[in-house]
Design an enzyme around this catalytic site. Structure first.
Site, short mmCIF file in Angstrom:
data_model
loop_
_atom_site.label_atom_id
_atom_site.label_comp_id
_atom_site.label_asym_id
_atom_site.label_seq_id
_atom_site.Cartn_x
_atom_site.Cartn_y
_atom_site.Cartn_z
N LYS A 23 50.08 33.78 22.16
CA LYS A 23 51.39 33.38 21.65
C LYS A 23 51.89 32.07 22.27
O LYS A 23 51.47 31.67 23.34
CB LYS A 23 52.40 34.49 21.83
N GLY A 63 37.73 32.52 28.00
CA GLY A 63 36.78 33.65 27.96
C GLY A 63 36.31 34.02 26.56
O GLY A 63 35.12 34.13 26.30
N GLY A 106 42.50 30.50 31.90
CA GLY A 106 43.85 30.10 32.32
C GLY A 106 43.83 28.85 33.19
O GLY A 106 44.71 27.99 33.06
C1 3PG Z 1 39.85 34.76 34.93
O1 3PG Z 1 39.02 35.51 34.45
O2 3PG Z 1 40.66 34.12 34.23
C2 3PG Z 1 39.86 34.52 36.41
O3 3PG Z 1 38.79 35.16 37.02
C3 3PG Z 1 41.18 34.92 37.02
O4 3PG Z 1 41.40 36.28 36.87
P1 3PG Z 1 42.90 36.84 36.85
O5 3PG Z 1 43.51 36.37 35.57
O6 3PG Z 1 42.78 38.34 36.95
O7 3PG Z 1 43.61 36.26 38.05
#
Ligand code: 3PG
Ligand code: MG
Length: 400
Positions: free
Chosen positions: A195, A348, A371
């Site tokens: 979003k 991812g 992220g």
């Molecule tokens: C991810 O997969 O984005 C990183 O390994 C960070 O993991 P997290 O969002 O659980 O901090």
């Protein structure tokens, strides 16, 4: 930043923070070893130069010590990739771990248990950071995918050990900043997925840096509502004050490209139903779950002119066919023009899809950051990087 190649690591205990986080099955089996493979160059360099290598990482988001999130299977995968010489130790700090490290020989590797079994990791607890630092002589940060987290293994530990970026981290920073700051133009950016409130900053910055910004997924839907093209009900219930959220985005920028048609589905998925239609024809009971055929063609035409492409986030609900078509077609198309474009992709889900299609080697850079990549592109400071820079500055001042 400090340079690992300028120091002698032989016989030294080197603590390496990797991001070995990835999907795993109910039996803990590693389902995708992409990040593990990407961590190898730094580990290999250290091994070839006679370091004693102590690997730390998190896996998932466990609540306390939950062995379904153990790094043991990850250590096993590393053992396979390294052809032996990798040992797993079932704790992260403390006497037992220190004893294991004391017995290490040059070139040996140990993997410690999941950092997040200790709440102190996420709290960037000072005592925990010190306990980590006690394990080693040198710290190497190679976990680019976690650099947006201000955790003990990302920030705190750098206060207590000479700290260096690993090769994966260096590579990520160099490629991402070059493609954003000095790209071959036209630069075409694509943002899909979640979003709008989680992506406003990156959209604003990419509108500034790119020649074209193509949007898909939920974020595109929200902007279609904000522009008054789509009805609000089914698309953006999750954005309470949408106009406030999007106020920094120039909705009339000629660089901004939103879907013109979509693959509609029923908002509750109660029955199998899909329909292609112009975005303005969306009905109250429907949602837009993928970009439509005309949008795919339009986006392809823009992409065919690109010299640099940056992509993060799927363009539709790709895990639910037929809503995977847009993402698949765009992925394949970028792969096909690889020889004449520099392509950078991350996130991812996007990476997962590219691997599934077996076209991983048709992209120039696949980022290990989801992220972290978005925050970097949004121009935000990444705590993990800031900590490394501060540690370098401190070292240089001490030497002056
Ligand atoms: C991810 O997969 O984005 C990183 O390994 C960070 O993991 P997290 O969002 O659980 O901090
Ligand atoms: Mg290329």
């Amino acid at each position: 930043m400090n340079n690992l190649r300028n120091i002698n690591v032989r016989g030294k205990r080197v603590l390496v923070r990797c991001d070995l986080n990835g999907p795993f099955g109910p039996d803990g089996k590693v389902e995708d070893d992409f990040r593990i493979r990407k961590s190898i160059p730094t580990l290999e360099y250290l091994r070839n130069n006679g370091a004693k290598i102590i690997i730390i990482s998190h896996l998932g988001r466990p609540k306390g010590k939950d062995l379904t999130f153990s790094l043991r299977p990850v250590a096993k995968r590393l053992w396979e990739l390294f052809q032996g010489n990798v040992k797993f130790v079932n704790d992260t700090i403390g006497r037992g771990v220190e004893k294991e490290i004391k017995a290490m020989k040059e070139g040996e590797v140990i993997v410690l248990e999941n950092l997040r079994f200790y709440d102190e990791e996420k709290e960037n607890d000072d005592k925990f950071s010190k306990s980590l630092a006690r394990l080693a002589d040198i710290f190497v940060q190679d976990g680019f995918g976690v650099c947006h987290r201000a955790h003990a293994s990302m920030v705190g530990v750098t206060k207590y050990l000479p700290s260096y970026p690993g090769m994966l981290l260096e590579d990520e920073l160099r490629v991402l900043s070059n493609s954003l700051i000095t790209p071959d133009r036209p630069l075409v950016s694509i943002i899909g997925g979640a979003k709008v409130s989680t992506k406003t900053r990156v959209v604003e910055r990419l509108l500034d840096k790119s020649d074209y910004l193509l949007l898909g997924g939920k974020i595109a839907n929200s902007l279609l509502v904000a522009k008054g093209i789509c009805i609000k009900d089914s698309l953006s219930q999750d954005e309470e004050n949408l106009m406030e959220v999007v106020k920094g985005i120039n909705l009339t920028s000629p660089k901004l490209h939103l879907p013109i048609d979509g693959m509609m589905g029923l908002a509750n998925f109660e029955e199998e139903y899909s329909r292609v239609g112009a975005v303005g024809t969306l009905r109250r009971e429907e949602g837009i779950y993928d970009i439509g055929p005309e949008t795919i063609e339009k986006y392809k035409a823009i992409l065919s002119e690109a010299k640099t492409i940056i992509w993060n986030g799927p363009l539709g609900l790709f895990e639910k066919p037929p809503f995977d078509k847009g993402t698949i077609e765009i992925a394949k198309m970028i792969g096909q023009i690889n020889s004449k474009v520099f392509s950078v992709v991350g996130g991812g889900e996007t990476v997962e899809l590219i691997q599934k299609l077996g076209i991983e080697n048709q992209f120039d850079h696949i980022s290990t950051g989801g992220g972290a990549m978005l925050d970097f592109m949004a121009g935000k400071e990444l705590p993990g990087i800031v900590a490394l820079e501060e540690s370098s500055k401190k070292k240089n001042n001490d030497e002056d």
